[in-house]
Design a protein around this motif. Structure first.
Motif, PDB file in Angstrom:
ATOM      1  N   PHE A 182       0.802  -1.220   0.000  1.00 31.47           N
ATOM      2  CA  PHE A 182       0.000   0.000   0.000  1.00 31.47           C
ATOM      3  C   PHE A 182       0.842   1.281   0.000  1.00 31.47           C
ATOM      4  O   PHE A 182       0.344   2.343  -0.373  1.00 31.47           O
ATOM      5  CB  PHE A 182      -0.918   0.005   1.236  1.00 31.47           C
ATOM      6  N   PHE A 183       2.087   1.166   0.439  1.00 32.43           N
ATOM      7  CA  PHE A 183       3.024   2.293   0.424  1.00 32.43           C
ATOM      8  C   PHE A 183       4.359   1.805  -0.119  1.00 32.43           C
ATOM      9  O   PHE A 183       4.775   0.664   0.146  1.00 32.43           O
ATOM     10  CB  PHE A 183       3.239   2.868   1.837  1.00 32.43           C
ATOM     11  N   GLU A 184       5.058   2.667  -0.861  1.00 40.17           N
ATOM     12  CA  GLU A 184       6.382   2.309  -1.340  1.00 40.17           C
ATOM     13  C   GLU A 184       7.407   2.312  -0.222  1.00 40.17           C
ATOM     14  O   GLU A 184       8.379   1.545  -0.252  1.00 40.17           O
ATOM     15  CB  GLU A 184       6.825   3.282  -2.440  1.00 40.17           C
ATOM     16  N   SER A 185       7.204   3.164   0.767  1.00 40.61           N
ATOM     17  CA  SER A 185       8.130   3.257   1.903  1.00 40.61           C
ATOM     18  C   SER A 185       7.342   3.761   3.109  1.00 40.61           C
ATOM     19  O   SER A 185       6.258   4.339   2.953  1.00 40.61           O
ATOM     20  CB  SER A 185       9.292   4.204   1.587  1.00 40.61           C
ATOM     21  N   PRO A 186       7.833   3.547   4.326  1.00 38.12           N
ATOM     22  CA  PRO A 186       7.118   4.050   5.501  1.00 38.12           C
ATOM     23  C   PRO A 186       6.948   5.567   5.415  1.00 38.12           C
ATOM     24  O   PRO A 186       7.867   6.283   5.010  1.00 38.12           O
ATOM     25  CB  PRO A 186       8.040   3.653   6.669  1.00 38.12           C
ATOM     26  N   PRO A 187       5.770   6.067   5.760  1.00 37.44           N
ATOM     27  CA  PRO A 187       5.521   7.514   5.627  1.00 37.44           C
ATOM     28  C   PRO A 187       6.363   8.331   6.601  1.00 37.44           C
ATOM     29  O   PRO A 187       6.444   8.019   7.789  1.00 37.44           O
ATOM     30  CB  PRO A 187       4.021   7.640   5.934  1.00 37.44           C
ATOM     31  N   LEU A 188       7.002   9.378   6.077  1.00 40.10           N
ATOM     32  CA  LEU A 188       7.822  10.290   6.873  1.00 40.10           C
ATOM     33  C   LEU A 188       7.266  11.700   6.752  1.00 40.10           C
ATOM     34  O   LEU A 188       6.772  12.107   5.697  1.00 40.10           O
ATOM     35  CB  LEU A 188       9.276  10.272   6.399  1.00 40.10           C
ATOM     36  N   SER A 189       7.373  12.454   7.840  1.00 41.73           N
ATOM     37  CA  SER A 189       6.880  13.822   7.848  1.00 41.73           C
ATOM     38  C   SER A 189       7.640  14.664   6.833  1.00 41.73           C
ATOM     39  O   SER A 189       8.865  14.597   6.723  1.00 41.73           O
ATOM     40  CB  SER A 189       7.046  14.431   9.249  1.00 41.73           C
ATOM     41  N   ARG A 190       6.915  15.464   6.067  1.00 40.71           N
ATOM     42  CA  ARG A 190       7.544  16.354   5.096  1.00 40.71           C
ATOM     43  C   ARG A 190       8.180  17.574   5.765  1.00 40.71           C
ATOM     44  O   ARG A 190       8.946  18.292   5.131  1.00 40.71           O
ATOM     45  CB  ARG A 190       6.496  16.837   4.082  1.00 40.71           C
ATOM     46  N   MET A 191       7.877  17.783   7.026  1.00 37.70           N
ATOM     47  CA  MET A 191       8.427  18.943   7.712  1.00 37.70           C
ATOM     48  C   MET A 191       9.816  18.663   8.274  1.00 37.70           C
ATOM     49  O   MET A 191      10.734  19.480   8.138  1.00 37.70           O
ATOM     50  CB  MET A 191       7.495  19.383   8.841  1.00 37.70           C
ATOM     51  N   ASP A 192       9.997  17.475   8.922  1.00 41.85           N
ATOM     52  CA  ASP A 192      11.260  17.195   9.599  1.00 41.85           C
ATOM     53  C   ASP A 192      11.775  15.780   9.373  1.00 41.85           C
ATOM     54  O   ASP A 192      12.728  15.358  10.023  1.00 41.85           O
ATOM     55  CB  ASP A 192      11.123  17.442  11.094  1.00 41.85           C
ATOM     56  N   ALA A 193      11.126  15.013   8.449  1.00 42.35           N
ATOM     57  CA  ALA A 193      11.558  13.651   8.083  1.00 42.35           C
ATOM     58  C   ALA A 193      11.418  12.652   9.225  1.00 42.35           C
ATOM     59  O   ALA A 193      12.008  11.568   9.165  1.00 42.35           O
ATOM     60  CB  ALA A 193      12.997  13.662   7.559  1.00 42.35           C
ATOM     61  N   LEU A 194      10.641  12.964  10.244  1.00 38.53           N
ATOM     62  CA  LEU A 194      10.381  12.002  11.313  1.00 38.53           C
ATOM     63  C   LEU A 194       9.256  11.062  10.888  1.00 38.53           C
ATOM     64  O   LEU A 194       8.370  11.438  10.121  1.00 38.53           O
ATOM     65  CB  LEU A 194       9.996  12.735  12.600  1.00 38.53           C
ATOM     66  N   PRO A 195       9.259   9.804  11.386  1.00 35.92           N
ATOM     67  CA  PRO A 195       8.189   8.866  11.003  1.00 35.92           C
ATOM     68  C   PRO A 195       6.838   9.289  11.577  1.00 35.92           C
ATOM     69  O   PRO A 195       6.756   9.896  12.644  1.00 35.92           O
ATOM     70  CB  PRO A 195       8.663   7.534  11.594  1.00 35.92           C
ATOM     71  N   VAL A 196       5.785   8.970  10.828  1.00 36.90           N
ATOM     72  CA  VAL A 196       4.437   9.265  11.288  1.00 36.90           C
ATOM     73  C   VAL A 196       4.095   8.356  12.468  1.00 36.90           C
ATOM     74  O   VAL A 196       4.328   7.141  12.428  1.00 36.90           O
ATOM     75  CB  VAL A 196       3.417   9.055  10.146  1.00 36.90           C
ATOM     76  N   ARG A 197       3.562   8.944  13.530  1.00 32.33           N
ATOM     77  CA  ARG A 197       3.217   8.168  14.725  1.00 32.33           C
ATOM     78  C   ARG A 197       1.862   7.493  14.530  1.00 32.33           C
ATOM     79  O   ARG A 197       0.899   8.128  14.084  1.00 32.33           O
ATOM     80  CB  ARG A 197       3.178   9.069  15.950  1.00 32.33           C
ATOM     81  N   TYR A 198       1.802   6.202  14.850  1.00 33.00           N
ATOM     82  CA  TYR A 198       0.587   5.405  14.633  1.00 33.00           C
ATOM     83  C   TYR A 198       0.280   4.625  15.908  1.00 33.00           C
ATOM     84  O   TYR A 198       1.123   3.913  16.450  1.00 33.00           O
ATOM     85  CB  TYR A 198       0.825   4.453  13.463  1.00 33.00           C
ATOM     86  N   GLU A 199      -0.958   4.796  16.420  1.00 30.32           N
ATOM     87  CA  GLU A 199      -1.421   4.069  17.587  1.00 30.32           C
ATOM     88  C   GLU A 199      -2.753   3.421  17.244  1.00 30.32           C
ATOM     89  O   GLU A 199      -3.560   3.998  16.497  1.00 30.32           O
ATOM     90  CB  GLU A 199      -1.579   5.009  18.788  1.00 30.32           C
ATOM     91  N   ARG A 200      -3.017   2.255  17.816  1.00 29.82           N
ATOM     92  CA  ARG A 200      -4.240   1.517  17.502  1.00 29.82           C
ATOM     93  C   ARG A 200      -4.701   0.701  18.696  1.00 29.82           C
ATOM     94  O   ARG A 200      -3.938   0.398  19.624  1.00 29.82           O
ATOM     95  CB  ARG A 200      -4.011   0.576  16.320  1.00 29.82           C
TER      96      ARG A 200
END
Length: 467
Positions: A444-462
């Protein structure tokens, strides 16, 4: 015998020569500089270059060299005049050099923007657009209830349906004007009349575009489970975004970003309701905008507006005819025309180099560069502008470097929406939520999503059913 240049009387020099030799240079320099300043400020047809009459200089100098009297006149008394010649010549040389650099900077900006960065070309493009007086566009602007639409958009989700019905009953004229506007093909809007200063142009359609987007977002959120209505509202929002994309000036692109942000936020409601099909989940995320290209075109328009402002300040306007900020430089021009010309050109060149740096970042930067990184590379040099008294650049340009962070902000919003759509596709296929966002790669994604502002990974909780 006295001479005249452009109507300015030249005093007889015989009396000056008969003075003490120590005072000759001072009197000559004062007379020559006042004559040159008068010719430059009036810009009349003098025989010399840039209005300085070299013929009178040659005659005066020759007469002084050939003159003999009992006071033993020595050529050394002409040293102040020679220094003055060197000073004026140096100013002219610097003026020519700055003009060449300005032409090169404008050519670079035009190449990066994709169209000529000059006022005449801008007016020709404006003339091709739909005028503000068009009945459909004017009707949307006149009937837009801005305050009520703002309250409607801020209403709680559970109260939006009732608020929407009351708004429809109270503003039928606006709804008809909006429906007529949405039938038009997105195009550029014509603002500029002949003789208008580009920095003073009114763009009232942008408020109407933003208000129309607010109403359509409320419509989409209220539609909930009605898929066809949701898709129609989405298409209408994309049409309004296209109007902002085609409009001139940077402010139009900012409104386009606001419209896109509202659209992405409104899509969360049908996504949570399960209204969208699998094809919708694939198609809707692909309807983003290439903001780097849009902002590059906007910076090109801003460069044209900056050129128009600098030309206006350097023109023949009198101090009493302009606003208070421009009265000092215009008074300076009347007293020191050459020095003022150099200062104005340096201010203009400083601003053009800054705008060229912004365009180069939008056009030639690698695909993934953080917003903070672009901002650091494009930051406006306030210290240099303050140190060199760059008045126009300091007033008109400092906010443009923040557009790189604004671009990263809207790209982050799009990234989060795309991530939510990818998670929903994963849930529908596998019946459960992904453990981590890395699970979405590479299906579903080519690579893990990274923030466009600071290149940090998107935080995901479930938890079991929510994320």
């Amino acid at each position: 015998m006295a001479q005249q240049c452009s109507g300015s009387p030249v005093p007889a020099w015989r009396g000056a020569v008969s003075a003490k030799s120590a005072g000759i240079g001072k009197g000559l320099v004062s007379w020559e500089y006042s004559t040159a300043s008068a010719c430059l400020s009036r810009r009349r047809a003098c025989s010399g270059r840039n209005g300085v009459p070299p013929r009178s200089f040659v005659r005066l100098t020759g007469a002084l060299l050939c003159f003999r009297d009992g006071r033993r006149f020595h050529p050394i008394a002409l040293l102040p005049l020679l220094i003055f010649f060197l000073y004026v010549g140096g100013l002219h040389f610097q003026e020519v050099r700055l003009d060449r650099e300005i032409r090169e900077a404008l050519a670079e900006i035009s190449s990066l923007a994709g169209y000529p960065a000059d006022v005449e070309s801008f007016r020709r493009r404006e003339a091709e657009g739909i005028p503000l007086s068009d009945p459909v566009l004017d009707g949307l602007i006149r009937t837009s209830p801005q305050q009520e639409l703002a309250r409607l958009h801020q209403a709680a989700p559970e109260a939006r349906t009732g608020e929407l019905e009351r708004f429809r009953r109270a503003h039928p004229d606006y709804l008809r004007a909006l429906a007529a506007f949405l039938e038009l093909e997105p195009q550029r809007v014509r603002h500029v009349r002949e003789g208008d200063l580009l920095a003073s142009v009114r763009i009232p359609e942008l408020n109407a575009f933003r208000d129309a987007a607010r109403y359509l977002c409320v419509e989409m959120a209220a539609a909930g489970t009605e898929r066809e209505k949701v898709l129609k509202c989405n298409d209408d929002l994309l049409r309004i975004r296209a109007w902002c994309r085609k409009d001139a000036f940077l402010l139009a692109k900012l409104v386009g970003m606001a419209v896109e942000s509202m659209r992405l936020e409104a899509l969360c409601f049908p996504l949570a309701a399960g209204t969208l099909t699998d094809d919708d989940l694939i198609r809707l995320p692909g309807q983003g905008e290439e903001w780097s290209s849009a902002l590059a075109e906007a910076v090109g328009d801003e460069a044209t507006g900056f050129l128009d402002c600098c030309t206006y300040v350097r023109s023949a306007a009198e101090p009493g005819q302009v606003s208070k900020q421009f009265r000092f430089p215009l008074s300076l021009r009347r007293c020191f025309p050459l020095e003022y010309s150099i200062w104005a050109r340096r201010d203009f060149l400083f601003g053009l180099k800054f705008l060229g740096r912004q365009l180069n970042l939008y056009r030639n930067m690698p695909s993934f560069t953080t917003g903070n990184g672009r901002y650091q590379m494009a930051c406006f040099d306030d210290a240099e502008a303050l140190r060199n008294k760059y008045l126009l650049s300091g007033m008109l340009l400092p906010g443009l470097d923040g557009m790189h962070r604004k671009q990263a902000w809207i790209e982050n919003h799009k990234l989060l929406t795309d991530t939510a759509f990818a998670i929903e596709r994963f849930r529908r296929k596998y019946g459960t939520l992904p453990e981590t966002l890395e699970t979405l790669v590479p299906e579903f994604f080519e690579s893990p999503p990274l923030s466009r502002m600071d290149a940090l990974p998107v935080r995901y909780e479930r938890d079991e059913s929510f994320y």
